[in-house]
Design an enzyme around this catalytic site. Sequence first.
Site, PDB file in Angstrom:
ATOM      1  N   ASP A  95       0.867  -1.165   0.000  1.00 42.49           N
ATOM      2  CA  ASP A  95       0.000   0.000   0.000  1.00 42.49           C
ATOM      3  C   ASP A  95       0.915   1.228   0.000  1.00 42.49           C
ATOM      4  O   ASP A  95       2.141   1.123   0.125  1.00 42.49           O
ATOM      5  CB  ASP A  95      -0.980  -0.005   1.178  1.00 42.49           C
ATOM      6  CG  ASP A  95      -2.203   0.869   0.860  1.00 42.49           C
ATOM      7  OD1 ASP A  95      -2.142   1.678  -0.080  1.00 42.49           O
ATOM      8  OD2 ASP A  95      -3.228   0.756   1.563  1.00 42.49           O
TER       9      ASP A  95
HETATM   10  C1  BGC Z   1      -5.116   3.199   0.140  1.00 40.73           C
HETATM   11  C2  BGC Z   1      -5.281   2.193  -0.957  1.00 40.73           C
HETATM   12  C3  BGC Z   1      -5.143   2.854  -2.302  1.00 40.73           C
HETATM   13  C4  BGC Z   1      -3.801   3.542  -2.357  1.00 40.73           C
HETATM   14  C5  BGC Z   1      -3.529   4.199  -3.687  1.00 40.73           C
HETATM   15  C6  BGC Z   1      -3.879   4.034  -0.039  1.00 40.73           C
HETATM   16  O1  BGC Z   1      -3.859   5.093   0.856  1.00 40.73           O
HETATM   17  O2  BGC Z   1      -5.091   2.522   1.390  1.00 40.73           O
HETATM   18  O3  BGC Z   1      -6.518   1.539  -0.828  1.00 40.73           O
HETATM   19  O4  BGC Z   1      -5.285   1.904  -3.319  1.00 40.73           O
HETATM   20  O5  BGC Z   1      -3.745   4.520  -1.345  1.00 40.73           O
HETATM   21  O6  BGC Z   1      -4.313   5.292  -3.892  1.00 40.73           O
END
Ligand code: BGC
Length: 761
Positions: free
Chosen positions: A293
Amino acid sequence: MKQRLFVVILLSLSLFSFNPDKEPKRQLNPAIEAKITDLLAKMTLDEKMGQLNQYTSRWEMTGPAPQGTSNQQMLDMIKSGMVGSMLNVTGVDATRKAQKLAVENSRLKIPMIFGYDVIHGYETMFPIPLAEAASWEPELARKSARIAAIETSASGIQWTFAPMVDVARDARWGRFMEGSGEDPYLGSLFAAARVKGFQGDDLSASNTIAACVKHFAAYGFIEAGRDYNTVDISESTLRNVVLPPFKAATDAGALTFMNAFNEIGGIPSTVNSHLLRDILKGEWNFNGFVVSDWNSIGELLIHGVAADKKEAAKLAINAGSDMDMEGNCYVPNLKKLVEEGSVDVKQIDDAVRRVLRVKYLLGLFDDPYKYCDENREKTLILNKENLAASREAAKRSIVLLKNEGQLLPLKKDGQKIALIGELAADKDVPLGSWRAKAIPGSAVSLLEGMKNAVAQPANITYAKGPVYVSGKSLFTVQLEFNTTDRTEIAEAVQVAKSADVVVMALGENCFQTGEGRCQTDIKLKGLQQELLEAVYAANKNVVVVLMNGRPLDISWMAKNVPSIVEAWHLGSEAGNAIADVLFGDYNPAGKLPASFPRTVGQVPIYYNHKSSGRPFDGEGNVFWSHYTDAPNDALFPFGYGLSYTTFDYSDLKISSSTISRGEKLQVSVTVKNTGKVAGEDVVQLYIRDLIGSITRPVKELKCFEKISLKSGESKVVHFTLAENDLAFWGADNQFKAEPGDFKLWIGPNSVDGLETSFKLK
Ligand code: BGC
């Protein structure tokens, strides 16, 4: 729609048999594998690291701003093949330009893969995932995901960071809206359906995109419902509750996974080799790649398990995290780690192979620009057909919670309607949180939808009521709700007084939900409750239309107001879809995918809880598991939802009171539409395994079928329960059914229904 068959195909061979020897080996394409082997042989270690590196575009961001890499450095890195993937680059023009940088400048011309958070639509917004789960129609979710994939791919993107399949039990958590609610079985069906929708039948087609199943794992179990917080759950909860939707998504062919931000029992998911290597890539034979993530590898320093980025990179790659999203940990460190011998180059090769495999499967090596087609971009995004599909999905996601005295449906003519509340005229809130490229303010508001539906729009009088959020921006850490400016309550009361019926839109702004939007309180915010009580005192014929992204505490409303319609954040066509329900053009049939608590003090609350040694049955003395200030049960339980007609359940039959291993139990029930109009109901089958090697939930959803019946019509609904359906991860760390006595219920929700029992020999 028959859910049994779907389940048997998607889950039965898999959910319950995590023995790798029994797992169906996922097919690899030998021709692609040979090409990857050739390419790997040509790649330097630097180029390999590049494939594991993902940067966000600097012009759109979905996480904290990147540090350490300037725009120019990023462009140079792309040119030298040091960026395997980008997120947040959108549109044919931008993706083509970025792709050109990689393909025309880098030595091996390896295309980048572009990812984006397409959670419930790209530009045409569909209901938020929680809402869509309330349809109990995985096929509907498949279709929404399919359309979202068509729009996304038409914009040059090949990869979505969805579906989010985290089971959620705590309404304080802002990301509740992003998943399918509290049940692992319902969640598994929706997870699989969404993967199928995004990926379609042919991954190399230019209108299919790779899915990314997230967040692996247990993100929905964060303590106190506060985002990014700690998780500490048992292997049994992990296996029996958290993992089934992830497994179902893998079996549906999901190409990629994303780590969760949280730790479990002291181990951040990004470095959890038990999750990534033992379970995902081991037991489940997952052949795709795992992306971290946003900076979750970098955050290992802050978690306190790595002293520096180098150590973080070592832990993450060794644990099985293949791609570094915005962490800037892999590129500066992997080479050194290999040279020092702390990372085996085989781990790098495996990670790179996985990334390249997905790129080959998507057809990017055949034509890196195949997703870049201006004509598709112009014609396929936000067109009439997509909006019609969104309206269909939206109306099927609505749940009728209460309808005393049949106040609903409203009349299209001859009824003076007051419409009250800021949310009723809002054209932005229904688009929901995590809205990708939704055009701000582009939703059909409830006011517009109702005016579109009636013969004489002048019969609808609108009063805004008090302002709800008074803060300047919804992107501040603390929202400022208006709790002082009451000036518009009086006008709303006047409008209510002169109407036959009042429709009130209440609930949440969409940016009260989503990532980083957690709350300690789940009551109506601002002056909404005060407005409701004032209006109700003036006119008792109140229909509340709720717009929200999490279960809310609506206890007062549930006790007093005659009609309540749960309308979530329903997307682009929200207002029209709600009007379809309010005026009876569509008879609502949604069912709650999550329990609605009576008070925030009850969370985490879920229907499939354990018995405990001292279960409370509403009576008895003080030493039973209960609260002294509130009941234990939900205000509205999981699976609950009404219709404009009524259904009667009778004649529950089972093929035998005892089944042996390998035998199937046939179950049937007769459902009759006893009301005056046609309607649909979701017939739900629950079981309880009375004695197990570990304690079992008091109820577990095992199958359901959504049926449609004309007034007066009856239908016999059949279900088949196989031994696998009774299996769970038990004390011996195996998935299997244990012999003994079971209770079985069939009913319209998780509380009501007919009961019988059977035995597994
Ligand atoms: C979130 C993810 C997301 C990623 C990219 C993160 O902060 O937890 O779910 O896909 O950002 O935007």
